[in-house]
Design a protein around this motif. Structure first.
Motif, PDB file in Angstrom:
ATOM      1  N   ARG A 145       0.772  -1.452  -0.019  1.00 14.94           N
ATOM      2  CA  ARG A 145       0.053   0.003   0.000  1.00 14.94           C
ATOM      3  C   ARG A 145       0.962   1.328   0.084  1.00 14.94           C
ATOM      4  O   ARG A 145       0.754   2.207   1.139  1.00 14.94           O
ATOM      5  N   GLN A 150      -1.507   3.551  -4.645  1.00 19.18           N
ATOM      6  CA  GLN A 150      -2.349   4.748  -4.781  1.00 19.18           C
ATOM      7  C   GLN A 150      -2.705   5.200  -6.073  1.00 19.18           C
ATOM      8  O   GLN A 150      -3.610   5.591  -6.424  1.00 19.18           O
ATOM      9  N   MET A 153      -4.922   2.695  -7.687  1.00 18.62           N
ATOM     10  CA  MET A 153      -6.345   2.848  -7.101  1.00 18.62           C
ATOM     11  C   MET A 153      -7.069   4.207  -7.912  1.00 18.62           C
ATOM     12  O   MET A 153      -8.159   4.287  -8.079  1.00 18.62           O
ATOM     13  N   SER A 157     -10.306   4.131  -9.699  1.00 21.81           N
ATOM     14  CA  SER A 157     -11.663   4.687  -9.295  1.00 21.81           C
ATOM     15  C   SER A 157     -12.153   5.928 -10.173  1.00 21.81           C
ATOM     16  O   SER A 157     -13.188   6.043 -10.356  1.00 21.81           O
ATOM     17  N   ARG A 215     -22.892   5.298  -0.374  1.00 19.06           N
ATOM     18  CA  ARG A 215     -21.256   5.298   0.031  1.00 19.06           C
ATOM     19  C   ARG A 215     -20.896   4.057   0.375  1.00 19.06           C
ATOM     20  O   ARG A 215     -19.936   3.716   0.405  1.00 19.06           O
ATOM     21  N   PRO A 218     -19.068  -0.406  -3.479  1.00 21.08           N
ATOM     22  CA  PRO A 218     -18.100   0.270  -4.144  1.00 21.08           C
ATOM     23  C   PRO A 218     -18.141   0.633  -5.482  1.00 21.08           C
ATOM     24  O   PRO A 218     -17.415   1.259  -6.104  1.00 21.08           O
ATOM     25  N   SER A 223     -19.071   6.515  -4.327  1.00 21.28           N
ATOM     26  CA  SER A 223     -17.935   5.658  -3.451  1.00 21.28           C
ATOM     27  C   SER A 223     -16.692   5.561  -4.285  1.00 21.28           C
ATOM     28  O   SER A 223     -15.574   5.807  -3.726  1.00 21.28           O
ATOM     29  N   SER A 224     -16.602   5.783  -5.713  1.00 21.19           N
ATOM     30  CA  SER A 224     -15.673   5.734  -6.599  1.00 21.19           C
ATOM     31  C   SER A 224     -15.099   7.221  -6.525  1.00 21.19           C
ATOM     32  O   SER A 224     -13.811   7.172  -6.078  1.00 21.19           O
ATOM     33  N   GLN A 227     -12.965   7.262  -3.196  1.00 22.55           N
ATOM     34  CA  GLN A 227     -11.877   6.532  -3.259  1.00 22.55           C
ATOM     35  C   GLN A 227     -10.852   7.301  -3.939  1.00 22.55           C
ATOM     36  O   GLN A 227      -9.524   7.285  -3.395  1.00 22.55           O
ATOM     37  N   LYS A 230      -9.344   9.904  -1.606  1.00 19.22           N
ATOM     38  CA  LYS A 230      -8.456   9.314  -0.584  1.00 19.22           C
ATOM     39  C   LYS A 230      -7.188   9.087  -1.101  1.00 19.22           C
ATOM     40  O   LYS A 230      -6.157   9.475  -0.590  1.00 19.22           O
ATOM     41  N   ALA A 231      -7.084   8.394  -2.416  1.00 18.82           N
ATOM     42  CA  ALA A 231      -5.668   8.302  -3.182  1.00 18.82           C
ATOM     43  C   ALA A 231      -5.017   9.698  -3.275  1.00 18.82           C
ATOM     44  O   ALA A 231      -3.843   9.481  -2.974  1.00 18.82           O
TER      45      ALA A 231
END
Length: 308
Positions: A145, A150, A153, A157, A215, A218, A223-224, A227, A230-231
């Motif tokens: 991770r 990141q 993802m 996403s 939310r 996925p 939600s996408s 994500q 966050k990345a």
């Protein structure tokens, strides 16, 4: 991390998600054409080609044309075959940091395209979904991770948000929503989760709300986007004291809040237009990421659709 490696991982995520979601969109389209005999096939196929960003083609649009342009033809920029081939090329460029398991999964999928072309369309779509799920699971179990994860993802996403928007546009344009929405939910793997969330109530409004705003699921658009945000947050070194210095974060955050805080009735009133606006936001975010993190970002671009 080297820029070329980060870029390759970003596009591996995007290409694999594009192949997966194109198979889902085609599955919806083919099932709707079979189950709704009153639908005009030419009009439906023209709408799908427009949603997928295919502007130039020859002949009268029909189910066999869209299968060629969006599934089998490796020369078509919007096809499943092209996306899988491009993911393999991206994986080859990042071979030194990818695990052997991931490379083998992607390469085996690419080598299996010839056999997949001879399958019945539903069987091919299922094969693509299963292969993409296997690659995603392999990546989840073998990648650290770190920054590489990141970027992977992030690409995945953004592409998922864009392609789910296209899937919703396809369902909204279908003449028989009583057929299109249950099929769309199943194509997203969302039918059982939707039934549990709404306690057995099946309605177009609730189905659109679930795929747009849930939310916890996925594959929903919100939600996408969360994500992807966050990345980006984990990739940023130091956040500003106010606002967002990262243009991609600003664009994605604005797109998410416009979905979450607007009345659902406004969103579903003209859903294809709203989804096209979201696709433009995803394209702008992708461009901003390329300018910030990738030095040679012109190497990777969608040429057959809205997304860059």
């Amino acid at each position: 991390m080297l820029s070329r490696i980060a870029e390759s991982l970003f596009w591996i995520g995007r290409y694999l998600e594009r192949a997966d979601d194109t198979a889902r969109i085609l599955d919806v389209q083919m099932q709707v054409l079979v189950e709704d005999p009153g639908m005009d096939e030419r009009t439906s196929c023209e709408q799908l080609l427009s949603v997928m960003g295919v502007e130039e083609y020859t002949g009268t649009p029909n189910r066999w044309m869209i299968l060629d342009l969006l599934a089998h033809n490796p020369e078509s920029d919007t096809s499943i075959a092209a996306a899988i081939g491009a993911s393999r090329e991206s994986a080859r460029r990042a071979r030194e940091i990818l695990s052997t398991d991931i490379w083998a999964a992607i390469n085996t999928t690419w080598r299996g395209l010839g056999t997949a072309r001879s399958m019945r369309p539903p069987d091919m779509f299922e094969w693509v979904r299963n292969r993409m799920a296997m690659i995603s699971g392999t990546a989840a179990e073998t990648m650290s991770r770190d920054e590489g994860w990141q970027f992977y993802m992030l690409g995945r996403s953004i592409e998922r948000a864009d392609m789910t928007a296209r899937l919703l546009s396809t369902a909204a344009l279908a003449s028989g929503p009583q057929v299109a929405w249950p099929t769309t939910l199943r194509a997203c793997g969302a039918y059982e989760a939707f039934i549990r969330a709404y306690r057995g109530i099946e309605a177009d409004r609730q189905a659109a709300e679930f795929l747009l705003l849930d939310r916890w699921f996925p594959r929903s658009i919100v939600s996408s986007l969360v994500q992807a945000e966050k990345a980006l947050d984990k990739l940023a070194n130091v956040g500003p004291r106010s606002g967002f210095s990262d243009e991609a974060q600003r664009v994605l955050g604005r797109a998410r809040t416009e979905l979450e805080y607007r009345p659902l009735e406004e969103l579903v009133f003209d859903l294809p237009v709203e989804m096209e606006r979201l696709q433009r936001s995803c394209a702008a975010a992708s461009e901003a990421i390329s300018h910030r993190y990738f030095t040679d970002h012109d190497l990777y671009e969608w040429t057959g659709g809205v997304v860059l």
